[in-house]
Design a protein around this motif. Sequence first.
Motif, PDB file in Angstrom:
ATOM      1  N   VAL A 166       0.826  -1.203   0.000  1.00  0.00           N
ATOM      2  CA  VAL A 166       0.000   0.000   0.000  1.00  0.00           C
ATOM      3  C   VAL A 166       0.864   1.259   0.000  1.00  0.00           C
ATOM      4  CG1 VAL A 166      -0.262   0.258   2.506  1.00  0.00           C
ATOM      5  CG2 VAL A 166      -2.102   1.004   0.977  1.00  0.00           C
ATOM      6  N   ASP A 167       2.089   1.138   0.534  1.00  0.00           N
ATOM      7  CA  ASP A 167       2.984   2.291   0.592  1.00  0.00           C
ATOM      8  C   ASP A 167       4.169   2.163  -0.368  1.00  0.00           C
ATOM      9  OD1 ASP A 167       1.520   3.622   2.608  1.00  0.00           O
ATOM     10  OD2 ASP A 167       2.424   2.334   4.144  1.00  0.00           O
ATOM     11  N   ASP A 168       4.029   1.329  -1.390  1.00  0.00           N
ATOM     12  CA  ASP A 168       5.109   1.201  -2.367  1.00  0.00           C
ATOM     13  C   ASP A 168       5.387   2.546  -3.037  1.00  0.00           C
ATOM     14  OD1 ASP A 168       5.591  -1.478  -1.958  1.00  0.00           O
ATOM     15  OD2 ASP A 168       4.324  -2.161  -3.602  1.00  0.00           O
ATOM     16  N   PRO A 169       6.634   2.822  -3.384  1.00  0.00           N
ATOM     17  CA  PRO A 169       6.958   4.085  -4.051  1.00  0.00           C
ATOM     18  C   PRO A 169       6.259   4.208  -5.404  1.00  0.00           C
ATOM     19  CG  PRO A 169       8.943   2.957  -3.290  1.00  0.00           C
ATOM     20  CD  PRO A 169       7.816   1.991  -3.139  1.00  0.00           C
ATOM     21  N   VAL A 170       6.037   5.442  -5.837  1.00  0.00           N
ATOM     22  CA  VAL A 170       5.468   5.691  -7.160  1.00  0.00           C
ATOM     23  C   VAL A 170       6.391   5.057  -8.208  1.00  0.00           C
ATOM     24  CG1 VAL A 170       4.921   7.471  -8.849  1.00  0.00           C
ATOM     25  CG2 VAL A 170       4.328   7.818  -6.442  1.00  0.00           C
ATOM     26  N   GLY A 171       5.781   4.420  -9.194  1.00  0.00           N
ATOM     27  CA  GLY A 171       6.572   3.781 -10.238  1.00  0.00           C
ATOM     28  C   GLY A 171       6.963   2.365  -9.926  1.00  0.00           C
ATOM     29  N   THR A 172       6.354   1.794  -8.888  1.00  0.00           N
ATOM     30  CA  THR A 172       6.632   0.413  -8.504  1.00  0.00           C
ATOM     31  C   THR A 172       5.395  -0.453  -8.707  1.00  0.00           C
ATOM     32  OG1 THR A 172       8.248   1.101  -6.831  1.00  0.00           O
ATOM     33  CG2 THR A 172       7.347  -1.108  -6.612  1.00  0.00           C
ATOM     34  N   VAL A 173       5.605  -1.631  -9.244  1.00  0.00           N
ATOM     35  CA  VAL A 173       4.535  -2.620  -9.411  1.00  0.00           C
ATOM     36  C   VAL A 173       4.952  -3.872  -8.645  1.00  0.00           C
ATOM     37  CG1 VAL A 173       3.182  -3.993 -11.038  1.00  0.00           C
ATOM     38  CG2 VAL A 173       3.971  -1.706 -11.689  1.00  0.00           C
ATOM     39  N   ARG A 174       4.056  -4.368  -7.826  1.00  0.00           N
ATOM     40  CA  ARG A 174       4.342  -5.551  -7.010  1.00  0.00           C
ATOM     41  C   ARG A 174       3.541  -6.731  -7.548  1.00  0.00           C
ATOM     42  NH1 ARG A 174       6.349  -6.315  -1.711  1.00  0.00           N
ATOM     43  NH2 ARG A 174       6.555  -4.052  -1.546  1.00  0.00           N
ATOM     44  N   LEU A 175       4.210  -7.845  -7.827  1.00  0.00           N
ATOM     45  CA  LEU A 175       3.557  -9.055  -8.330  1.00  0.00           C
ATOM     46  C   LEU A 175       3.732 -10.180  -7.340  1.00  0.00           C
ATOM     47  CD1 LEU A 175       4.809  -8.986 -12.046  1.00  0.00           C
ATOM     48  CD2 LEU A 175       2.877  -7.762 -11.036  1.00  0.00           C
ATOM     49  N   ARG A 176       2.643 -10.967  -7.178  1.00  0.00           N
ATOM     50  CA  ARG A 176       2.712 -12.114  -6.282  1.00  0.00           C
ATOM     51  C   ARG A 176       2.185 -13.334  -6.994  1.00  0.00           C
ATOM     52  NH1 ARG A 176       0.000  -8.202  -2.270  1.00  0.00           N
ATOM     53  NH2 ARG A 176       1.749  -7.400  -1.055  1.00  0.00           N
TER      54      ARG A 176
END
Length: 300
Positions: free
Chosen positions: A290-300
């Motif tokens: 929820v607090d990932d930096p702008v420009g970051t995509v998290r995949l699981r």
Amino acid sequence: MPQRRRGRPWRAALVVLVTLGLTIGAVNVVQTLLRTPTSPLVQRCIATDGQESVALDPEQAAHAALISAIATERGLPARAVTIGLATAMQESRLANLDYGDRDSLGLFQQRPSQGWGTVEQVTDPVYATNAFYDALVRVPDYENLEITVAAQEVQRSGFPDAYAQHEQLARLFASSLTGHSPAALVCRLAEPDAATTAALPATLTTRVARDLPSVVMVASGTDHLLSVQALTPDGGADSPDLLAWAVAQWAVATAHETGVGEVVVAGQHWVRADGGRAAWAPLPDGAVGVDDPVGTVRLR
């Protein structure tokens, strides 16, 4: 003295038998329903503009994602993606065909005899897409031409007006896959099998390197973080958040192949397990990502 009525025991027995029969019948119906398998999930990837929706099957969506990703890597506008998708839909239905009219092959039905490349090259989706864009960018003012005109300048088709029928689908998928329409693309997918899940890190690494070589991927436990900073052109013509949405919706469109189960970007996520009601939704407070930096995509 009135005569006693006869037959009541038989009527009582008949009521018991009928009631018993109905009960057994109801039990049989329930058991039959429980044994009957539910209808399989129709797997679809859907793009919308809030008014209209269009759909592709997962294989088509994965090819659409590649066509868009290559344009993003090359710094081409969304209009180029729209033209590319409409062309590939008309030529091959977004399938990498090993046959076609005369010697036409691949996503764009390019002909080796007409100088498009070897058979191996034109049936390589990456090569074929780059070859299409190489020709498109040489068309003067292609961004402002009608789809049919721009596509025909590249393809030299015998049916130039046919590209127009795919314009709406191409426009909606292009807008989402380039990040201009955030949270506008979802896929309804079945759960991956064990082999696909086990191979996710390797498959994802290979697919990112092929489609989006400028994207930096870092493993963080079971998560994979994608940074789009290197995609930002000199001077930042496209913002990191727009590019992050482009990469996030690319990840959704390719999830059928990679096995990705969740995509997180800009405080929102798409979850594969949602199945038939697949949609983007806000992450719960305190959730990882929820607090990932702008420009970051998290995949699981």
